[in-house]
Enzyme design. Structure first.
Site, PDB file in Angstrom:
ATOM      1  N   LYS A  65      -0.565 -28.830  -1.938  1.00  0.00           N
ATOM      2  CA  LYS A  65       0.117 -29.834  -2.055  1.00  0.00           C
ATOM      3  C   LYS A  65      -0.614 -31.077  -2.320  1.00  0.00           C
ATOM      4  O   LYS A  65      -0.187 -32.007  -2.986  1.00  0.00           O
ATOM      5  CB  LYS A  65       0.924 -30.208  -0.713  1.00  0.00           C
ATOM      6  CG  LYS A  65       2.378 -29.088  -0.477  1.00  0.00           C
ATOM      7  CD  LYS A  65       3.272 -29.488   0.740  1.00  0.00           C
ATOM      8  CE  LYS A  65       4.164 -28.523   0.828  1.00  0.00           C
ATOM      9  NZ  LYS A  65       5.052 -28.867   1.733  1.00  0.00           N
ATOM     10  N   ASP A 101       9.745 -33.497   0.288  1.00  0.00           N
ATOM     11  CA  ASP A 101       9.647 -33.133   1.713  1.00  0.00           C
ATOM     12  C   ASP A 101      10.173 -34.319   2.609  1.00  0.00           C
ATOM     13  O   ASP A 101      10.812 -34.237   3.510  1.00  0.00           O
ATOM     14  CB  ASP A 101       8.475 -32.728   2.297  1.00  0.00           C
ATOM     15  CG  ASP A 101       8.198 -31.229   1.821  1.00  0.00           C
ATOM     16  OD1 ASP A 101       8.843 -30.502   1.450  1.00  0.00           O
ATOM     17  OD2 ASP A 101       6.707 -30.898   1.622  1.00  0.00           O
TER      18      ASP A 101
HETATM   19  P1  NAP Z   1      -0.366 -26.567   8.351  1.00  0.00           P
HETATM   20  O1  NAP Z   1      -0.790 -27.505   7.578  1.00  0.00           O
HETATM   21  O2  NAP Z   1      -1.155 -25.591   8.894  1.00  0.00           O
HETATM   22  O3  NAP Z   1      -0.455 -27.714   9.688  1.00  0.00           O
HETATM   23  C1  NAP Z   1      -0.016 -27.515  11.041  1.00  0.00           C
HETATM   24  C2  NAP Z   1      -1.012 -28.367  12.256  1.00  0.00           C
HETATM   25  O4  NAP Z   1      -0.592 -27.880  13.337  1.00  0.00           O
HETATM   26  C3  NAP Z   1      -2.532 -27.737  12.142  1.00  0.00           C
HETATM   27  O5  NAP Z   1      -3.452 -28.867  11.991  1.00  0.00           O
HETATM   28  C4  NAP Z   1      -2.594 -26.898  13.344  1.00  0.00           C
HETATM   29  O6  NAP Z   1      -3.859 -26.834  13.764  1.00  0.00           O
HETATM   30  C5  NAP Z   1      -1.605 -27.743  14.192  1.00  0.00           C
HETATM   31  N1  NAP Z   1      -1.246 -26.886  15.466  1.00  0.00           N
HETATM   32  C6  NAP Z   1      -1.131 -25.710  15.323  1.00  0.00           C
HETATM   33  N2  NAP Z   1      -0.626 -25.094  16.549  1.00  0.00           N
HETATM   34  C7  NAP Z   1      -0.573 -26.365  17.207  1.00  0.00           C
HETATM   35  C8  NAP Z   1       0.097 -26.574  18.737  1.00  0.00           C
HETATM   36  N3  NAP Z   1       0.083 -25.668  19.421  1.00  0.00           N
HETATM   37  N4  NAP Z   1      -0.230 -27.858  19.175  1.00  0.00           N
HETATM   38  C9  NAP Z   1      -0.653 -28.985  18.365  1.00  0.00           C
HETATM   39  N5  NAP Z   1      -1.085 -28.753  17.064  1.00  0.00           N
HETATM   40  C10 NAP Z   1      -0.979 -27.380  16.392  1.00  0.00           C
HETATM   41  O7  NAP Z   1       1.108 -26.386   8.353  1.00  0.00           O
HETATM   42  P2  NAP Z   1       2.263 -27.268   7.779  1.00  0.00           P
HETATM   43  O8  NAP Z   1       2.389 -27.120   6.169  1.00  0.00           O
HETATM   44  O9  NAP Z   1       2.049 -28.647   8.314  1.00  0.00           O
HETATM   45  O10 NAP Z   1       3.546 -26.664   8.165  1.00  0.00           O
HETATM   46  C11 NAP Z   1       3.974 -26.824   9.574  1.00  0.00           C
HETATM   47  C12 NAP Z   1       5.124 -26.218  10.119  1.00  0.00           C
HETATM   48  O11 NAP Z   1       6.216 -26.612   9.466  1.00  0.00           O
HETATM   49  C13 NAP Z   1       5.209 -24.391   9.699  1.00  0.00           C
HETATM   50  O12 NAP Z   1       5.967 -23.814  10.696  1.00  0.00           O
HETATM   51  C14 NAP Z   1       6.093 -24.694   8.417  1.00  0.00           C
HETATM   52  O13 NAP Z   1       6.879 -23.225   8.200  1.00  0.00           O
HETATM   53  C15 NAP Z   1       7.047 -25.884   8.753  1.00  0.00           C
HETATM   54  N6  NAP Z   1       7.310 -26.575   7.448  1.00  0.00           N
HETATM   55  C16 NAP Z   1       8.819 -26.602   7.283  1.00  0.00           C
HETATM   56  C17 NAP Z   1       9.170 -27.040   6.274  1.00  0.00           C
HETATM   57  C18 NAP Z   1      10.735 -27.045   6.097  1.00  0.00           C
HETATM   58  O14 NAP Z   1      11.292 -27.409   5.002  1.00  0.00           O
HETATM   59  N7  NAP Z   1      11.688 -26.868   6.986  1.00  0.00           N
HETATM   60  C19 NAP Z   1       8.376 -27.632   5.376  1.00  0.00           C
HETATM   61  C20 NAP Z   1       7.088 -27.655   5.449  1.00  0.00           C
HETATM   62  C21 NAP Z   1       6.541 -27.002   6.726  1.00  0.00           C
HETATM   63  P3  NAP Z   1      -4.867 -25.696  13.495  1.00  0.00           P
HETATM   64  O15 NAP Z   1      -4.947 -25.544  11.839  1.00  0.00           O
HETATM   65  O16 NAP Z   1      -6.192 -25.933  14.130  1.00  0.00           O
HETATM   66  O17 NAP Z   1      -4.174 -24.385  13.709  1.00  0.00           O
END
Ligand code: NAP
Length: 273
Positions: A65, A101
């Site tokens: 992204k 998004d």
């Molecule tokens: P990402 O870039 O991997 O970011 C997630 C962040 O959360 C990382 O910095 C991670 O740290 C941190 N994290 C993990 N477990 C945690 C906890 N228990 N407490 C606090 N922080 C924590 O992922 P993303 O792209 O942002 O996506 C995140 C979630 O949103 C995913 O489940 C994805 O499926 C969902 N999502 C949904 C949509 C939708 O349209 N509904 C769109 C985009 C994303 P570490 O890297 O150190 O683990």
């Protein structure tokens, strides 16, 4: 000639986007298809050369992204502000980067959760790509304060600083249960923008006893449809939604950017339900 659209990411295998967009093309009787393109980071530049040779539009997911920005020719306003794109359209010989998004999140927040951000306080878990869209979406909709919590406190501080530079009242706090308790208690909205909850044996995002009746919960996860967080919220009669609405609305916005036609939202919703 048949138009080809698609999603690039690594990995992309389990995406619901092909079902959603192909159902929309069929309903609108368009000669178009939506495919998955698994693109490794080292192949991103080559993919964009291939795109320019004949694709009509793409969506972008993890981990491309932010890195894709350098391969497009221009950015629309929201994408420019948040430094991340999830949609690329073609305008003549130019590729334009968009971020749907943000609009997808805000639409689900307002229409499905019935939450109006103005003068409210939000606590957001996560500081990755999804949290970036959440943070800026809330800011564009006049939230009073955003509290960011990530396992990686530096990452949360970085996003909070970017939001602050734009004029948003955002702070990053440590992932420490004692501090979180007070902050959740004083918040109106809790967003889970982490993958925590996708697997059955994931730990709790925070102790469920912190959930209170004046809170609403938005968990961006859509697989499973009901995470532990959502189940706990519902058990306490707290309004809670999953990420399907955001997925649907961001997809509908991308569809409208590419085709300049109104997205058949009910058809798209049925395809991913
Ligand atoms: P990402 O870039 O991997 O970011 C997630 C962040 O959360 C990382 O910095 C991670 O740290 C941190 N994290 C993990 N477990 C945690 C906890 N228990 N407490 C606090 N922080 C924590 O992922 P993303 O792209 O942002 O996506 C995140 C979630 O949103 C995913 O489940 C994805 O499926 C969902 N999502 C949904 C949509 C939708 O349209 N509904 C769109 C985009 C994303 P570490 O890297 O150190 O683990």
């Amino acid at each position: 000639m048949k138009k080809t659209y698609g999603l690039i990411g690594y990995p992309v295998k389990h995406s619901l986007s092909p079902a959603m967009h192909n159902a929309a093309f069929k309903a609108m009787e368009m000669d178009a298809e939506y495919k998955l393109f698994e693109v490794r980071p080292e192949n991103l530049k080559d993919f964009f050369s291939y795109f320019r040779e004949g694709l009509s539009g793409i969506n972008i997911t993890i981990p491309h992204k932010e890195t894709s920005i350098k391969y497009v020719d221009a950015l629309e306003l929201v994408a420019k502000s948040i430094h991340a794109i999830n949609t690329v359209s073609v305008n003549g010989d130019k590729l334009i980067g968009h971020n749907t998004d943000v609009g997808g999140f805000v639409k689900a927040l307002k229409e499905d959760l019935k939450f109006k951000p103005a003068s409210k306080r939000a606590i957001v878990f996560g500081a990755g790509g999804a949290a970036r869209a959440v943070g800026f979406g809330l800011y564009f909709d006049d939230i009073k304060e955003i509290i960011l919590i990530d396992i990686d406190t530096k990452k949360a501080a970085f996003l909070a600083n970017e939001l602050k530079e734009d004029g948003c009242n955002a702070i990053a706090v440590e992932n420490n249960q004692h501090a979180i308790r007070e902050l959740v208690l004083n918040s109106d909205l809790l967003v889970n923008a982490t993958p925590c909850g996708m697997k059955e044996n994931d730990p709790e995002l925070m102790p469920s006893e912190f959930l209170h009746e004046n809170l609403v919960v938005f968990d961006l996860i859509y697989s499973p449809r009901e995470t532990r967080l959502i189940k706990e919220a519902k058990r306490k009669n707290i309004k809670a939604i999953n990420g399907l609405g955001m997925l649907l609305y961001q997809g509908a916005l991308s569809f409208e950017i590419w085709t300049k036609q109104r997205a058949p939202i009910e058809v798209m919703k049925k395809a991913i339900s």
